[in-house]
Design a protein around this motif. Structure first.
Motif, PDB file in Angstrom:
ATOM      1  N   ASN A   1     -18.332 -24.386 -12.699  1.00  0.00           N
ATOM      2  CA  ASN A   1     -19.239 -23.818 -13.704  1.00  0.00           C
ATOM      3  C   ASN A   1     -19.132 -22.301 -13.769  1.00  0.00           C
ATOM      4  O   ASN A   1     -19.083 -21.705 -14.858  1.00  0.00           O
ATOM      5  N   GLN A   2     -19.056 -21.645 -12.601  1.00  0.00           N
ATOM      6  CA  GLN A   2     -18.908 -20.191 -12.579  1.00  0.00           C
ATOM      7  C   GLN A   2     -17.578 -19.774 -13.197  1.00  0.00           C
ATOM      8  O   GLN A   2     -17.496 -18.773 -13.934  1.00  0.00           O
ATOM      9  N   MET A   3     -16.527 -20.565 -12.895  1.00  0.00           N
ATOM     10  CA  MET A   3     -15.201 -20.266 -13.421  1.00  0.00           C
ATOM     11  C   MET A   3     -15.185 -20.407 -14.943  1.00  0.00           C
ATOM     12  O   MET A   3     -14.604 -19.564 -15.660  1.00  0.00           O
ATOM     13  N   ARG A   4     -15.827 -21.409 -15.448  1.00  0.00           N
ATOM     14  CA  ARG A   4     -15.858 -21.646 -16.895  1.00  0.00           C
ATOM     15  C   ARG A   4     -16.599 -20.524 -17.615  1.00  0.00           C
ATOM     16  O   ARG A   4     -16.150 -20.045 -18.668  1.00  0.00           O
ATOM     17  N   GLU A   5     -17.731 -20.094 -17.034  1.00  0.00           N
ATOM     18  CA  GLU A   5     -18.473 -18.991 -17.644  1.00  0.00           C
ATOM     19  C   GLU A   5     -17.673 -17.696 -17.614  1.00  0.00           C
ATOM     20  O   GLU A   5     -17.681 -16.917 -18.571  1.00  0.00           O
ATOM     21  N   TYR A   6     -16.950 -17.473 -16.500  1.00  0.00           N
ATOM     22  CA  TYR A   6     -16.142 -16.260 -16.381  1.00  0.00           C
ATOM     23  C   TYR A   6     -15.043 -16.246 -17.440  1.00  0.00           C
ATOM     24  O   TYR A   6     -14.828 -15.225 -18.116  1.00  0.00           O
TER      25      TYR A   6
ATOM     26  N   ALA B   1     -11.653 -31.204  -7.444  1.00  0.00           N
ATOM     27  CA  ALA B   1     -11.123 -29.950  -7.985  1.00  0.00           C
ATOM     28  C   ALA B   1     -10.931 -30.031  -9.496  1.00  0.00           C
ATOM     29  O   ALA B   1     -11.013 -31.114 -10.092  1.00  0.00           O
ATOM     30  N   HIS B   2     -10.681 -28.857 -10.105  1.00  0.00           N
ATOM     31  CA  HIS B   2     -10.390 -28.764 -11.538  1.00  0.00           C
ATOM     32  C   HIS B   2      -9.096 -27.964 -11.729  1.00  0.00           C
ATOM     33  O   HIS B   2      -8.842 -27.003 -11.006  1.00  0.00           O
TER      34      HIS B   2
ATOM     35  N   TRP C   1     -14.979 -16.342  -4.803  1.00  0.00           N
ATOM     36  CA  TRP C   1     -15.967 -17.406  -4.625  1.00  0.00           C
ATOM     37  C   TRP C   1     -15.535 -18.418  -3.560  1.00  0.00           C
ATOM     38  O   TRP C   1     -16.261 -19.375  -3.275  1.00  0.00           O
ATOM     39  N   GLY C   2     -14.360 -18.224  -2.995  1.00  0.00           N
ATOM     40  CA  GLY C   2     -13.874 -19.156  -1.975  1.00  0.00           C
ATOM     41  C   GLY C   2     -13.487 -20.513  -2.535  1.00  0.00           C
ATOM     42  O   GLY C   2     -13.525 -21.518  -1.816  1.00  0.00           O
TER      43      GLY C   2
ATOM     44  N   SER D   1     -14.431 -28.006  -7.241  1.00  0.00           N
ATOM     45  CA  SER D   1     -15.441 -28.400  -8.237  1.00  0.00           C
ATOM     46  C   SER D   1     -16.713 -27.568  -8.111  1.00  0.00           C
ATOM     47  O   SER D   1     -17.419 -27.351  -9.108  1.00  0.00           O
ATOM     48  N   GLU D   2     -17.004 -27.081  -6.889  1.00  0.00           N
ATOM     49  CA  GLU D   2     -18.247 -26.340  -6.675  1.00  0.00           C
ATOM     50  C   GLU D   2     -18.298 -25.047  -7.491  1.00  0.00           C
ATOM     51  O   GLU D   2     -19.386 -24.559  -7.824  1.00  0.00           O
ATOM     52  N   VAL D   3     -17.135 -24.475  -7.806  1.00  0.00           N
ATOM     53  CA  VAL D   3     -17.118 -23.198  -8.542  1.00  0.00           C
ATOM     54  C   VAL D   3     -16.666 -23.386  -9.991  1.00  0.00           C
ATOM     55  O   VAL D   3     -16.374 -22.407 -10.681  1.00  0.00           O
TER      56      VAL D   3
END
Length: 452
Positions: free
Chosen positions: A441-446, A398-399, A420-421, A437-439
């Motif tokens: 990259n999407q979280m960082r871009e958002y 996790a992050h 994104w679950g 951790s799976e999300v």
């Protein structure tokens, strides 16, 4: 903690999964029709026999009146099964009522089979041809020995030993879920492989046959033709000899693979070659649910977690070793104990507490099987408790996010992660959250777009 469960389907589940064209092709064989009739639930058999000599469709409303009110659930299961197998054709009449009629091909062949009487797919060889046939007891011993050797090969390969004496077709079956191959290491048992070893023989056989049929197209064999031949094989007489010259090349290759499993015994004479079906082959058309005849158990479990297995089988010793500590072995006795360490090793390999308990119950010695419960309750409870110990903490990559510029940005970020679950934890007061951790990259871009 892995949670994998493998399911062994029977032939009829595989037949139901075939396309309509292949199903109609199968129903041209009277032996397929009889085998399917045998496999149906009792109420479905009744419906087939009642409609067998009826040409006109019967309404669903009328068929529902054939059963008592408390049998509606069984009625629904029977109708669903008949439709899945395309034995029933569903239609709508002028009054817009649902109607059922028998598949014409299935109906015609089953009528012919019942009226004219069944004949064997092929005649046994003449006993005057100097053929020395094994007795039924010798044949049963052979089948058991072949099957145990087959499973021992699987266990030994899981310990890094090379498989020997197994055909390439069977090797592919092993590799489809039971074994995994890594770059430098040898083949290893998967979680499904360990679970497979604790299944009863009938379920193991169905699993192997199912996988064998599943990769038939990779061997340029039509799965429908293979199912047809295997079902035909179940109508042969146990212990009789049948000439191999009556078979096609594909069928002869299939028999060589089945000999590895102990389904048939191959013999060579001066002029002819023949095969002898064993009970494993002649029982192929019997449904899994009809396995009423069980092997005599051999395991006695004590309240102090000590276990005594009255067996001379090396295979049974290796299976017990999957979840128990072998202490010593006598010519007809295996003494072992279930320990926390042995069970943790089993759980790490993907075996569950329920599978271990079911195995012990199914293989209880006759003197223990009559007791209720057959396995001491303190043993079954402790096995489940030790398994639950491994589920107390679950590690997840996790992050962690904090220092949000405003409450609105924080709540929007929580909603995004939730969509994104990937939201694991949030603290609204301090505006902190944790996502998978799976999300990340999407979280960082958002968050990057929100900061602009």
């Amino acid at each position: 903690m892995p949670q994998v469960k493998i399911i062994a389907k029977n032939f009829m589940d595989m037949v139901a999964s075939l396309t309509a064209i292949k199903l109609d092709k199968l129903y041209n064989n009277v032996f397929i029709c009889e085998a399917i009739l045998r496999s149906l639930p009792p109420l479905a058999k009744k419906y087939v026999l009642q409609l067998l000599f009826t040409d006109a469709p019967v309404t669903a409303k009328m068929m529902k009146e054939w059963v008592l009110p408390d049998g509606e659930s069984k009625h629904g299961v029977a109708i669903d099964r008949l439709i899945q197998l395309r034995i029933f054709n569903e239609s709508v009449d002028r009054k817009k009522e649902t109607c059922y009629s028998l598949n014409p091909t299935f109906q015609k062949n089953l009528q012919k089979h019942i009226i004219s009487g069944g004949v064997l797919p092929r005649e046994p060889m003449n006993s005057n041809n100097a053929i020395k046939l094994p007795s039924l007891q010798e044949l049963e011993t052979y089948a058991l020995h072949q099957w145990e050797c087959f499973l021992l090969q699987l266990i030994n390969s899981g310990q890094g030993e090379k498989l020997t004496g197994i055909s390439s077709s069977m090797m592919k079956v092993f590799q489809r879920g039971l074994l995994s191959q890594r770059d430098r290491d040898g083949p290893r048992l998967t979680e499904s492989g360990f679970q497979f070893l604790l299944m009863d023989t009938n379920a193991q056989l169905w699993y192997i046959i199912r996988e064998y049929i599943s990769n038939a197209e990779e061997r340029d064999v039509d799965p429908a033709d293979l199912i047809s031949f295997l079902l035909e094989l179940s109508f042969h007489v146990t212990g009789e000899a049948y000439n191999l010259n009556t078979l096609t090349d594909v069928q002869r290759t299939t028999l060589k693979d089945l000999a590895d499993l102990g389904l048939v015994k191959l013999q060579q004479g001066r002029k002819d070659s023949w095969f002898i079906p064993t009970k494993l082959a002649t029982n192929l058309s019997v449904s899994l649910a009809d396995s009423s005849v069980r092997k005599e158990g051999y395991v006695m479990m004590e309240t102090n977690f000590r276990m005594y297995a009255y067996s001379t089988s090396k295979l049974q010793c290796e299976i017990l070793r999957l979840f128990a500590r072998i202490e010593y072995q006598l010519p007809n006795l295996i003494a072992c104990a279930i320990t926390k360490e042995s069970l943790y090793n089993a759980f790490d390999n993907g075996i569950t507490s329920d599978q271990i308990i079911t195995f012990l119950q199914q293989n209880s010695h006759p003197r223990c099987a009559d007791r209720v419960p057959s396995i001491p309750e303190n043993v079954t409870d402790q096995i489940r408790l030790w398994e639950s110990d491994l589920k107390r903490i679950e590690m997840t990559q996790a992050h962690f996010y904090d220092e949000f510029p405003s409450k609105d940005v924080f709540e929007a970020a929580c909603d995004f992660a939730r969509q994104w679950g990937g939201l694991l934890w949030e603290d609204s007061k301090r505006m902190r959250l944790v996502v998978k951790s799976e999300v990340h990259n999407q979280m960082r871009e958002y968050l990057h777009t929100q900061s602009k």
